[in-house]
Design a protein around this motif. Structure first.
Motif, PDB file in Angstrom:
ATOM      1  N   LEU A 178     -33.463-126.863 -40.443  1.00  9.68           N
ATOM      2  CA  LEU A 178     -32.746-125.696 -40.951  1.00  9.68           C
ATOM      3  C   LEU A 178     -31.271-126.038 -41.175  1.00  9.68           C
ATOM      4  O   LEU A 178     -30.671-125.644 -42.178  1.00  9.68           O
ATOM      5  N   THR A 179     -30.667-126.766 -40.241  1.00 13.91           N
ATOM      6  CA  THR A 179     -29.267-127.166 -40.369  1.00 13.91           C
ATOM      7  C   THR A 179     -29.072-128.011 -41.619  1.00 13.91           C
ATOM      8  O   THR A 179     -28.107-127.827 -42.367  1.00 13.91           O
ATOM      9  N   LEU A 180     -29.989-128.947 -41.848  1.00 18.00           N
ATOM     10  CA  LEU A 180     -29.917-129.780 -43.044  1.00 18.00           C
ATOM     11  C   LEU A 180     -30.055-128.939 -44.316  1.00 18.00           C
ATOM     12  O   LEU A 180     -29.377-129.185 -45.318  1.00 18.00           O
ATOM     13  N   ALA A 181     -30.917-127.927 -44.281  1.00 18.01           N
ATOM     14  CA  ALA A 181     -31.086-127.037 -45.436  1.00 18.01           C
ATOM     15  C   ALA A 181     -29.812-126.238 -45.677  1.00 18.01           C
ATOM     16  O   ALA A 181     -29.404-126.023 -46.836  1.00 18.01           O
ATOM     17  N   PHE A 182     -29.184-125.778 -44.598  1.00 16.06           N
ATOM     18  CA  PHE A 182     -27.898-125.073 -44.710  1.00 16.06           C
ATOM     19  C   PHE A 182     -26.882-125.970 -45.399  1.00 16.06           C
ATOM     20  O   PHE A 182     -26.195-125.548 -46.341  1.00 16.06           O
ATOM     21  N   ALA A 183     -26.755-127.210 -44.902  1.00 18.17           N
ATOM     22  CA  ALA A 183     -25.776-128.140 -45.458  1.00 18.17           C
ATOM     23  C   ALA A 183     -26.048-128.391 -46.944  1.00 18.17           C
ATOM     24  O   ALA A 183     -25.133-128.367 -47.781  1.00 18.17           O
ATOM     25  N   ARG A 184     -27.317-128.620 -47.257  1.00 21.97           N
ATOM     26  CA  ARG A 184     -27.678-128.888 -48.653  1.00 21.97           C
ATOM     27  C   ARG A 184     -27.345-127.704 -49.555  1.00 21.97           C
ATOM     28  O   ARG A 184     -26.749-127.868 -50.641  1.00 21.97           O
ATOM     29  N   LYS A 203     -23.561-127.288 -50.031  1.00 18.38           N
ATOM     30  CA  LYS A 203     -23.010-128.307 -50.931  1.00 18.38           C
ATOM     31  C   LYS A 203     -23.376-128.014 -52.380  1.00 18.38           C
ATOM     32  O   LYS A 203     -22.540-128.125 -53.280  1.00 18.38           O
ATOM     33  N   GLU A 204     -24.616-127.629 -52.614  1.00 14.20           N
ATOM     34  CA  GLU A 204     -25.053-127.336 -53.978  1.00 14.20           C
ATOM     35  C   GLU A 204     -24.333-126.124 -54.554  1.00 14.20           C
ATOM     36  O   GLU A 204     -24.196-125.993 -55.774  1.00 14.20           O
ATOM     37  N   LEU A 205     -23.875-125.239 -53.678  1.00 15.67           N
ATOM     38  CA  LEU A 205     -23.139-124.050 -54.108  1.00 15.67           C
ATOM     39  C   LEU A 205     -21.653-124.335 -54.311  1.00 15.67           C
ATOM     40  O   LEU A 205     -20.876-123.438 -54.629  1.00 15.67           O
ATOM     41  N   GLY A 206     -21.259-125.596 -54.112  1.00 14.25           N
ATOM     42  CA  GLY A 206     -19.890-125.996 -54.404  1.00 14.25           C
ATOM     43  C   GLY A 206     -18.930-125.952 -53.242  1.00 14.25           C
ATOM     44  O   GLY A 206     -17.712-126.057 -53.431  1.00 14.25           O
ATOM     45  N   HIS A 207     -19.443-125.804 -52.023  1.00 14.72           N
ATOM     46  CA  HIS A 207     -18.564-125.731 -50.856  1.00 14.72           C
ATOM     47  C   HIS A 207     -18.363-127.104 -50.221  1.00 14.72           C
ATOM     48  O   HIS A 207     -19.175-128.022 -50.396  1.00 14.72           O
ATOM     49  N   SER A 208     -17.300-127.223 -49.461  1.00 10.61           N
ATOM     50  CA  SER A 208     -17.046-128.420 -48.666  1.00 10.61           C
ATOM     51  C   SER A 208     -17.684-128.212 -47.299  1.00 10.61           C
ATOM     52  O   SER A 208     -17.491-127.170 -46.671  1.00 10.61           O
ATOM     53  N   ASP A 268     -25.587-137.287 -48.095  1.00  8.69           N
ATOM     54  CA  ASP A 268     -24.824-136.632 -49.154  1.00  8.69           C
ATOM     55  C   ASP A 268     -24.727-135.120 -48.988  1.00  8.69           C
ATOM     56  O   ASP A 268     -23.943-134.473 -49.694  1.00  8.69           O
ATOM     57  N   VAL A 269     -25.513-134.534 -48.092  1.00  7.23           N
ATOM     58  CA  VAL A 269     -25.463-133.070 -47.917  1.00  7.23           C
ATOM     59  C   VAL A 269     -24.224-132.635 -47.138  1.00  7.23           C
ATOM     60  O   VAL A 269     -23.978-131.428 -47.005  1.00  7.23           O
ATOM     61  N   ILE A 270     -23.458-133.581 -46.593  1.00  5.49           N
ATOM     62  CA  ILE A 270     -22.208-133.229 -45.912  1.00  5.49           C
ATOM     63  C   ILE A 270     -21.074-134.082 -46.483  1.00  5.49           C
ATOM     64  O   ILE A 270     -21.302-135.113 -47.117  1.00  5.49           O
ATOM     65  N   ASP A 271     -19.833-133.634 -46.238  1.00  3.55           N
ATOM     66  CA  ASP A 271     -18.661-134.405 -46.648  1.00  3.55           C
ATOM     67  C   ASP A 271     -18.211-135.357 -45.541  1.00  3.55           C
ATOM     68  O   ASP A 271     -17.948-136.525 -45.790  1.00  3.55           O
TER      69      ASP A 271
END
Length: 399
Positions: free
Chosen positions: A23-29, A32-37, A60-63
């Motif tokens: 779930l955490t990975l899905a949140f991050a993904r 990121k896809e929505l344009g957030h850092s 790549d799902v996190i900065d």
């Protein structure tokens, strides 16, 4: 679309790669896809190679990734009282440190004890409440020594619950099912939003088109006592026409070893296999060729593997309790539920006897249900949520 929001994502460790971690990975993904850092804060370095092998999600799902405190050894301790130290380090000191970096939002995706100062908390279940501990480990409730052991924990929790209830500004609490929402309301006194964990329908639905299936019953689960896996052996003893596969990461080496010994003792080596740390490709093949998904855990909060299996064309047989029964199977509308071994045996046998036409009718029905749990639906809900919360915070600042 609200973009360029700086978001801190807090967890403890992603390395077990269970439902909370996915779930955490899905949140991050999604973020990121929505344009957030997105910056990730954890207690130990993420084993990204392992994560990608098990989930197909990469770094790549996190900065950036930051280690809050190097307490890896503390994470491995399975005591109730080490939670207090982890809670203090992450949810008090850690969140304060993160907030000092001027993030727009802080999101915590796994609770330890009572939530406090984060903006959004995904609270899977209030399993820090003693009453629920006995629910998941009923054998402990009859032990006088264990009740004595838990008394200090109860005393420590009471002021924390009072603190949370007294907070003027509480975190926005999300949870995984109506079942969990009711439990949170009962003990924390707050209403929360149900945000179902997502699955990638486009990844699993092609598997549902395969009609060349074997009499295989699959269980995807972390291998630990909480998951109630041992009853699969009792079920398998009674069903001679199917093979059973239990696949997942090892949460308890002792429990895994016990299951292996019991399989041998019962003479089930040919019909029951335990496969630890299965790679994603092997998992997909299991789902492609199996007919039935068996989920034995009692009071499962949600059960993302159940939805993955349904999308792959497997008919679910779940314990008649929790989010699996209420939110996913919907009281028997989209699968079968059992409380006793003989019930599970009866339902599994009835599915094994279905012809292809009957199986196809089930797959069509399951497809309508799993659309509710798509990644796109999850991402859209995240977008609306972040937008609403950002606007609320901006208005508060303007005042």
């Amino acid at each position: 679309m609200v973009t360029n929001t700086r978001i801190a994502l807090l967890h403890d460790s992603l390395n077990s790669c269970g439902g909370a971690e996915r779930l955490t990975l899905a949140f991050a993904r999604a973020l990121k896809e929505l344009g957030h850092s997105v910056d990730l804060f954890v207690f130990e370095p993420t084993l990204w190679e392992k994560i990608e092998t098990l989930t197909s999600i990469n770094h790549d799902v996190i900065d950036h990734e930051y280690i809050l405190f190097p307490v890896k050894d503390l994470l491995s301790l399975r005591t109730l009282y080490n939670k207090f130290l982890l809670w203090f380090l992450r949810d008090i000191i850690g969140v304060h440190m993160v907030r000092s970096r001027n993030y727009d939002l802080t999101i915590t995706t796994k609770q330890i004890l009572v939530p406090v100062f984060t903006d959004i908390l995904y609270l899977h279940f209030p399993n820090f409440i003693i009453e629920y501990y006995y629910l998941y480990y009923p054998d402990k409730s009859n032990s006088t020594l264990y009740r004595i052991y838990l008394q200090p924990l109860e005393l420590l929790l009471k002021p924390l619950l009072l603190l949370f209830r007294s907070l003027e500004h509480k975190p926005l609490i999300l949870t995984n099912s109506r079942f969990s929402a009711l439990a949170i309301k009962k003990f924390l006194g707050v209403n929360c939003l149900v945000l179902y964990p997502p699955i990638e329908l486009e990844k699993y639905l092609p598997l549902s088109r395969n009609i060349e299936r074997k009499n295989l019953v699959v269980t995807l689960s972390r291998i630990e006592p909480l998951k109630n896996i041992e009853i699969i052996l009792d079920i398998a003893k009674e069903i001679k026409t199917a093979k059973f596969i239990i696949a997942g990461t090892i949460g308890s080496i002792e429990y895994y070893s016990t299951l292996k010994r019991e399989i041998k003792t019962l003479g089930l080596e040919e019909r029951v296999k335990i496969l630890p740390n299965v790679e994603e490709e092997a998992k997909m093949m299991m789902l492609k060729i199996s007919k039935i998904y068996l989920h034995p855990m009692k009071y499962e909060h949600f059960g993302i593997a159940i939805v993955e299996a349904m999308a792959s064309g497997l008919i679910p047989v779940v314990h008649k309790s929790g989010g699996a029964w209420i939110d996913i199977v919907e009281y028997g509308k989209y699968g079968f539920g059992f409380r006793r071994i003989d019930e599970a045996v009866e339902y599994i046998n009835s599915i094994l006897e279905m012809n292809e036409s009957e199986l196809q009718n089930w797959r069509s029905k399951l497809f309508e249900k799993v659309k509710l749990f798509s990644y796109d639906a999850f991402k859209n809900n995240i977008e609306h949520l972040i937008k609403a919360l950002s606007e609320f915070k901006n208005k508060a600042i303007e005042r």
